[in-house]
Motif scaffolding. Structure first.
Motif, PDB file in Angstrom:
ATOM      1  N   PRO A 173       0.886  -1.220   0.065  1.00 23.54           N
ATOM      2  CA  PRO A 173       0.035  -0.085  -0.078  1.00 23.54           C
ATOM      3  C   PRO A 173       1.021   1.341   0.064  1.00 23.54           C
ATOM      4  O   PRO A 173       0.420   2.519  -0.377  1.00 23.54           O
ATOM      5  CB  PRO A 173      -0.926  -0.104   1.366  1.00 23.54           C
ATOM      6  CG  PRO A 173       0.122  -0.802   2.331  1.00 23.54           C
ATOM      7  CD  PRO A 173       0.800  -2.044   1.327  1.00 23.54           C
ATOM      8  N   LEU A 174       2.062   1.196   0.382  1.00 22.95           N
ATOM      9  CA  LEU A 174       3.077   2.248   0.241  1.00 22.95           C
ATOM     10  C   LEU A 174       3.364   2.597  -1.178  1.00 22.95           C
ATOM     11  O   LEU A 174       3.290   1.767  -2.100  1.00 22.95           O
ATOM     12  CB  LEU A 174       4.221   2.056   1.168  1.00 22.95           C
ATOM     13  CG  LEU A 174       3.755   1.937   2.740  1.00 22.95           C
ATOM     14  CD1 LEU A 174       4.998   1.819   3.493  1.00 22.95           C
ATOM     15  CD2 LEU A 174       2.783   3.134   3.009  1.00 22.95           C
ATOM     16  N   CYS A 175       4.029   3.599  -1.293  1.00 26.95           N
ATOM     17  CA  CYS A 175       4.618   4.103  -2.620  1.00 26.95           C
ATOM     18  C   CYS A 175       6.056   3.839  -2.895  1.00 26.95           C
ATOM     19  O   CYS A 175       6.854   4.737  -2.025  1.00 26.95           O
ATOM     20  CB  CYS A 175       4.116   5.697  -2.994  1.00 26.95           C
ATOM     21  SG  CYS A 175       4.765   6.341  -4.493  1.00 26.95           S
ATOM     22  N   GLN A 176       6.376   2.869  -3.480  1.00 30.18           N
ATOM     23  CA  GLN A 176       7.742   2.672  -3.962  1.00 30.18           C
ATOM     24  C   GLN A 176       7.918   3.127  -5.408  1.00 30.18           C
ATOM     25  O   GLN A 176       7.305   2.468  -6.171  1.00 30.18           O
ATOM     26  CB  GLN A 176       8.316   1.525  -3.544  1.00 30.18           C
ATOM     27  CG  GLN A 176       9.585   1.216  -3.791  1.00 30.18           C
ATOM     28  CD  GLN A 176      10.085  -0.007  -3.387  1.00 30.18           C
ATOM     29  OE1 GLN A 176       9.322  -0.938  -2.466  1.00 30.18           O
ATOM     30  NE2 GLN A 176      11.297  -0.401  -3.920  1.00 30.18           N
ATOM     31  N   ASN A 177       8.972   4.066  -5.764  1.00 29.68           N
ATOM     32  CA  ASN A 177       9.374   4.272  -7.236  1.00 29.68           C
ATOM     33  C   ASN A 177      10.117   3.269  -7.515  1.00 29.68           C
ATOM     34  O   ASN A 177      10.979   2.680  -6.909  1.00 29.68           O
ATOM     35  CB  ASN A 177       9.716   5.482  -7.296  1.00 29.68           C
ATOM     36  CG  ASN A 177       8.715   6.764  -6.798  1.00 29.68           C
ATOM     37  OD1 ASN A 177       7.415   6.539  -7.179  1.00 29.68           O
ATOM     38  ND2 ASN A 177       9.342   8.015  -6.668  1.00 29.68           N
TER      39      ASN A 177
ATOM     40  N   ASP B 100       8.314  12.480 -11.108  1.00 32.96           N
ATOM     41  CA  ASP B 100       8.011  13.625 -10.322  1.00 32.96           C
ATOM     42  C   ASP B 100       7.329  13.369  -8.996  1.00 32.96           C
ATOM     43  O   ASP B 100       6.312  12.562  -9.006  1.00 32.96           O
ATOM     44  CB  ASP B 100       7.168  14.489 -11.593  1.00 32.96           C
ATOM     45  CG  ASP B 100       6.847  15.878 -11.131  1.00 32.96           C
ATOM     46  OD1 ASP B 100       6.540  15.950  -9.906  1.00 32.96           O
ATOM     47  OD2 ASP B 100       7.271  16.585 -11.823  1.00 32.96           O
ATOM     48  N   GLU B 101       7.696  14.002  -8.009  1.00 34.63           N
ATOM     49  CA  GLU B 101       6.790  13.866  -6.768  1.00 34.63           C
ATOM     50  C   GLU B 101       5.515  14.300  -6.865  1.00 34.63           C
ATOM     51  O   GLU B 101       4.633  13.579  -6.229  1.00 34.63           O
ATOM     52  CB  GLU B 101       7.542  14.626  -5.703  1.00 34.63           C
ATOM     53  CG  GLU B 101       9.020  14.283  -5.361  1.00 34.63           C
ATOM     54  CD  GLU B 101       9.528  15.204  -4.127  1.00 34.63           C
ATOM     55  OE1 GLU B 101       8.663  16.178  -3.533  1.00 34.63           O
ATOM     56  OE2 GLU B 101      10.642  15.042  -3.759  1.00 34.63           O
ATOM     57  N   LEU B 102       5.041  15.373  -7.795  1.00 35.96           N
ATOM     58  CA  LEU B 102       3.726  15.405  -8.057  1.00 35.96           C
ATOM     59  C   LEU B 102       2.933  14.240  -8.481  1.00 35.96           C
ATOM     60  O   LEU B 102       1.839  14.139  -7.979  1.00 35.96           O
ATOM     61  CB  LEU B 102       3.413  16.603  -8.965  1.00 35.96           C
ATOM     62  CG  LEU B 102       2.146  16.875  -9.280  1.00 35.96           C
ATOM     63  CD1 LEU B 102       1.349  17.393  -7.954  1.00 35.96           C
ATOM     64  CD2 LEU B 102       1.906  18.108 -10.440  1.00 35.96           C
ATOM     65  N   LEU B 103       3.401  13.536  -9.130  1.00 36.06           N
ATOM     66  CA  LEU B 103       2.847  12.279  -9.810  1.00 36.06           C
ATOM     67  C   LEU B 103       2.664  11.232  -8.773  1.00 36.06           C
ATOM     68  O   LEU B 103       1.612  10.373  -8.893  1.00 36.06           O
ATOM     69  CB  LEU B 103       3.668  11.760 -10.960  1.00 36.06           C
ATOM     70  CG  LEU B 103       3.856  12.601 -12.209  1.00 36.06           C
ATOM     71  CD1 LEU B 103       4.520  11.774 -13.435  1.00 36.06           C
ATOM     72  CD2 LEU B 103       2.189  12.859 -12.709  1.00 36.06           C
ATOM     73  N   SER B 104       3.738  11.154  -7.941  1.00 43.15           N
ATOM     74  CA  SER B 104       3.551   9.980  -6.806  1.00 43.15           C
ATOM     75  C   SER B 104       2.377  10.681  -5.883  1.00 43.15           C
ATOM     76  O   SER B 104       1.681   9.803  -5.348  1.00 43.15           O
ATOM     77  CB  SER B 104       4.915  10.051  -5.953  1.00 43.15           C
ATOM     78  OG  SER B 104       5.761   9.471  -6.700  1.00 43.15           O
TER      79      SER B 104
END
Length: 220
Positions: A198-202, A209-213
Motif C-alpha cells: 500500500p505504500l509508494c515505492q518508485n 516527479d513527486e507530484l505524480l506520486s
C-alpha cells in the motif's frame, strides 16, 4: 402541483432512458480512451470534414461516442421540456433539469476542446467530471420521479426531508472524487509513479516527479 399521473410516468421514463444512455456514453468514452481513439476524428463537429466518416477502426469508435452524445442530448432536452411544462412548481425537478442542460452545453464545449487541443489530461479529466455530474443529476431526477410515483400510489405526502439526502450526497461525492482522480492518474501518466502497495515505492531506474506520486497516492 401541476403535474398529473401521466407526467410522473413520462418523467420517470425519460429519466431512466437518459440515465442508461449516459451510462453507455461514459462507458464508450472509456473505450475511446483505452483504445487511444481520442483523435480518431481529428476535427470537430464533423469527422474528417464529413458527416459520415471513413470506415476506420479508431474513427468509428470516436464517431460512435459522438453519436451517443447526440442521443443523450435528445433525452436531456426532452427532460427539460417536460420539467418546464409540467413541473414549474417542483423546484427539485425544474432546477435540476436546467442544471443538467447547462452542464450538457459545457460538456459539448469540453468535448470540442479535448479534440482540438489534442487530448490534454486536464481537459480530458474535466470532460469526464462533467459527464459524471450529469449522470448523478439524472439519477437524482430519476429518484425524485420515482418518489412522485410512489406518492401517487400511496396517496400519502412526500415526507423526505433534506437530512435524508445528506448521507447519499457524501457517499456520491466520495465516489465522484475517486473516479475523477483515477482519470487524472491515467491522463497524467502517474499510474506507475508508485509500483508498490500500500505504500509508494518508485522504480529505482526511473526518476518520477513527486507530484505524480502524490496524484497516485491521493487516488488511493
Amino acid at each position: 402541483m401541476e403535474q398529473d399521473k401521466g407526467s410522473n410516468t413520462l418523467l420517470l421514463g425519460l429519466s431512466i432512458a437518459a440515465i442508461l444512455t449516459t451510462l453507455v456514453l461514459i462507458t464508450m468514452g472509456g473505450v475511446v480512451r483505452v483504445t487511444e481513439s481520442g483523435l480518431g476524428c481529428p476535427d470537430w463537429p464533423l469527422c474528417y470534414g464529413q458527416i459520415i466518416p471513413p470506415m476506420e477502426f479508431h474513427t468509428l469508435i470516436e464517431y460512435s461516442h459522438r453519436l451517443l452524445a447526440n442521443v443523450v442530448s435528445i433525452f436531456v432536452l426532452a427532460l427539460l421540456a417536460v420539467a418546464a411544462i409540467k413541473y414549474r412548481q417542483v423546484p427539485r425537478v425544474l432546477r435540476t433539469a436546467i442544471l443538467i442542460t447547462l452542464l450538457l452545453g459545457l460538456q459539448v464545449g469540453l468535448g470540442a476542446w479535448t479534440v482540438l487541443a489534442e487530448l490534454p489530461p486536464e481537459v480530458v479529466t474535466a470532460h469526464l467530471a462533467v459527464a459524471q455530474a450529469i449522470l448523478s443529476l439524472l439519477v437524482f431526477t430519476g429518484v425524485v420521479a420515482y418518489r412522485l410515483k410512489a406518492v401517487e400510489f400511496s396517496q400519502g405526502g412526500n415526507t423526505w426531508a433534506r437530512r435524508d439526502w445528506v448521507a447519499p450526497a457524501w457517499a456520491a461525492g466520495a465516489v465522484y472524487l475517486v473516479v475523477i482522480s483515477g482519470s487524472y492518474v491515467v491522463g497524467s501518466n502517474a499510474t506507475y509513479a508508485c509500483v508498490s502497495w500500500p505504500l509508494c515505492q518508485n522504480l529505482d531506474f526511473v526518476k518520477w516527479d513527486e507530484l505524480l506520486s502524490f496524484v497516485n497516492m491521493f487516488h488511493r
